[in-house]
Design an enzyme around this catalytic site. Structure first.
Site, mmCIF file in Angstrom:
data_model
loop_
_atom_site.group_PDB
_atom_site.id
_atom_site.type_symbol
_atom_site.label_atom_id
_atom_site.label_comp_id
_atom_site.label_asym_id
_atom_site.label_seq_id
_atom_site.Cartn_x
_atom_site.Cartn_y
_atom_site.Cartn_z
ATOM 1 C CB ILE A 1 -64.954 40.054 -77.936
ATOM 2 C CG1 ILE A 1 -63.500 39.687 -78.059
ATOM 3 C CG2 ILE A 1 -65.188 40.775 -76.663
ATOM 4 C CD1 ILE A 1 -62.614 40.899 -78.332
ATOM 5 C CB VAL B 1 -60.482 33.914 -76.682
ATOM 6 C CG1 VAL B 1 -59.263 33.026 -76.905
ATOM 7 C CG2 VAL B 1 -60.269 35.284 -77.315
ATOM 8 C CD GLU C 1 -75.395 47.658 -72.258
ATOM 9 O OE1 GLU C 1 -76.011 46.619 -71.953
ATOM 10 O OE2 GLU C 1 -75.920 48.673 -72.716
ATOM 11 C CG ASN D 1 -66.031 39.283 -68.168
ATOM 12 O OD1 ASN D 1 -64.871 38.915 -67.983
ATOM 13 N ND2 ASN D 1 -66.729 38.971 -69.247
ATOM 14 C CE1 TYR E 1 -64.120 44.398 -74.778
ATOM 15 C CE2 TYR E 1 -65.266 44.242 -72.682
ATOM 16 C CZ TYR E 1 -65.070 43.792 -73.968
ATOM 17 O OH TYR E 1 -65.805 42.747 -74.452
HETATM 18 C C1 COA Z 1 -62.400 38.343 -72.389
HETATM 19 C C2 COA Z 1 -61.625 37.440 -73.381
HETATM 20 C C3 COA Z 1 -62.212 37.638 -74.777
HETATM 21 C C4 COA Z 1 -60.154 37.879 -73.377
HETATM 22 O O1 COA Z 1 -59.482 37.137 -74.396
HETATM 23 P P1 COA Z 1 -57.937 36.742 -74.256
HETATM 24 O O2 COA Z 1 -57.489 36.188 -75.548
HETATM 25 O O3 COA Z 1 -57.755 35.890 -73.065
HETATM 26 O O4 COA Z 1 -57.303 38.179 -74.000
HETATM 27 P P2 COA Z 1 -55.780 38.613 -74.169
HETATM 28 O O5 COA Z 1 -54.876 37.430 -74.045
HETATM 29 O O6 COA Z 1 -55.673 39.437 -75.400
HETATM 30 O O7 COA Z 1 -55.564 39.514 -72.883
HETATM 31 C C5 COA Z 1 -56.046 40.827 -72.884
HETATM 32 C C6 COA Z 1 -56.087 41.364 -71.482
HETATM 33 O O8 COA Z 1 -57.089 40.712 -70.752
HETATM 34 C C7 COA Z 1 -56.666 40.612 -69.385
HETATM 35 N N1 COA Z 1 -56.552 39.205 -69.048
HETATM 36 C C8 COA Z 1 -56.425 38.143 -69.889
HETATM 37 N N2 COA Z 1 -56.430 36.996 -69.175
HETATM 38 C C9 COA Z 1 -56.551 37.351 -67.871
HETATM 39 C C10 COA Z 1 -56.650 36.626 -66.664
HETATM 40 N N3 COA Z 1 -56.592 35.275 -66.640
HETATM 41 N N4 COA Z 1 -56.813 37.319 -65.515
HETATM 42 C C11 COA Z 1 -56.890 38.672 -65.518
HETATM 43 N N5 COA Z 1 -56.801 39.434 -66.661
HETATM 44 C C12 COA Z 1 -56.641 38.761 -67.800
HETATM 45 C C13 COA Z 1 -55.325 41.309 -69.277
HETATM 46 O O9 COA Z 1 -55.551 42.675 -68.995
HETATM 47 C C14 COA Z 1 -54.823 41.167 -70.685
HETATM 48 O O10 COA Z 1 -53.922 42.160 -71.022
HETATM 49 P P3 COA Z 1 -52.358 42.007 -70.679
HETATM 50 O O11 COA Z 1 -51.934 40.696 -71.288
HETATM 51 O O12 COA Z 1 -51.747 43.198 -71.319
HETATM 52 O O13 COA Z 1 -52.272 41.981 -69.205
HETATM 53 C C15 COA Z 1 -61.692 35.952 -72.955
HETATM 54 O O14 COA Z 1 -61.328 35.843 -71.616
HETATM 55 C C16 COA Z 1 -63.045 35.312 -73.143
HETATM 56 O O15 COA Z 1 -63.359 34.770 -74.200
HETATM 57 N N6 COA Z 1 -63.914 35.361 -72.098
HETATM 58 C C17 COA Z 1 -65.263 34.773 -72.170
HETATM 59 C C18 COA Z 1 -66.183 35.609 -73.003
HETATM 60 C C19 COA Z 1 -66.310 37.015 -72.453
HETATM 61 O O16 COA Z 1 -66.455 37.217 -71.260
HETATM 62 N N7 COA Z 1 -66.291 37.996 -73.370
HETATM 63 C C20 COA Z 1 -66.484 39.388 -73.048
HETATM 64 C C21 COA Z 1 -67.952 39.679 -73.079
HETATM 65 S S1 COA Z 1 -68.269 41.404 -72.848
#
Ligand code: COA
Length: 145
Positions: free
Chosen positions: A72, A74, A106, A111, A118
């Protein structure tokens, strides 16, 4: 922001091929993703804005009665705006509609952003996979559907 979700196809992947590692993530490369898109039991989705710019994608693999989240991601400039949650919510609904029993994944113990995402959706840590990633362990997380 208007978010459009659709099944990810090879055209989608090709359109972000050159910026895949720089603008999205370096965890998976183009060839692995291409293989996944061609795999019958994989389901990948893509999210676009109203200009059809790809903002993120995610995918799972179905193994008997279980969905295994493969990835997943973004786009870096669009993180922390709810897009990751939107993708995850969509994968959960898809799995529920197929009457699957559980979703697992996993994630590197380092992270914290992904773990927090999750946990927001009710995933719980089931165990640790030692040295799953370079220099770090991985959590196995799961959610009953
Ligand atoms: C993990 C990822 C998919 C989250 O996507 P995102 O669009 O930023 O997520 P959201 O905006 O929906 O935020 C969801 C939750 O993530 C956490 N979160 C998002 N950005 C954060 C940050 N900068 N610091 C800490 N927590 C954070 C929060 O818990 C947030 O929930 P909340 O808004 O209710 O507090 C994104 O950071 C990403 O692409 N990371 C790189 C790829 C990766 O690591 N994927 C997972 C592999 S298992």
């Amino acid at each position: 922001m208007n978010l459009l979700i659709s099944k990810m196809n090879l055209n989608d992947l090709n359109s972000i091929k050159e910026i895949l590692t720089s603008d999205f993530d370096d965890f998976w490369n183009y060839n692995i993703l291409k293989q996944e898109l061609e795999c019958n039991n994989s389901h990948f989705i893509v999210v676009k804005n109203e200009n059809f710019e790809i903002l993120g994608f995610a995918g799972l693999k179905i193994i008997i009665d279980e969905a295994d989240i493969m990835n997943i991601v973004v786009k870096k400039n669009f993180r922390n705006k709810g897009i990751g949650s939107f993708l995850l919510d969509n994968l959960i609904s898809f799995s529920k509609n197929l009457n699957l029993n559980v979703i697992t994944l996993e994630v590197s113990e380092k992270n914290l952003t992904a773990i927090s995402l999750y946990e927001n959706f009710g995933f719980e840590k089931l165990g640790i996979r030692k040295n799953y990633y370079d220099n770090s362990d991985g959590f196995i997380m799961s959610k009953k559907l």
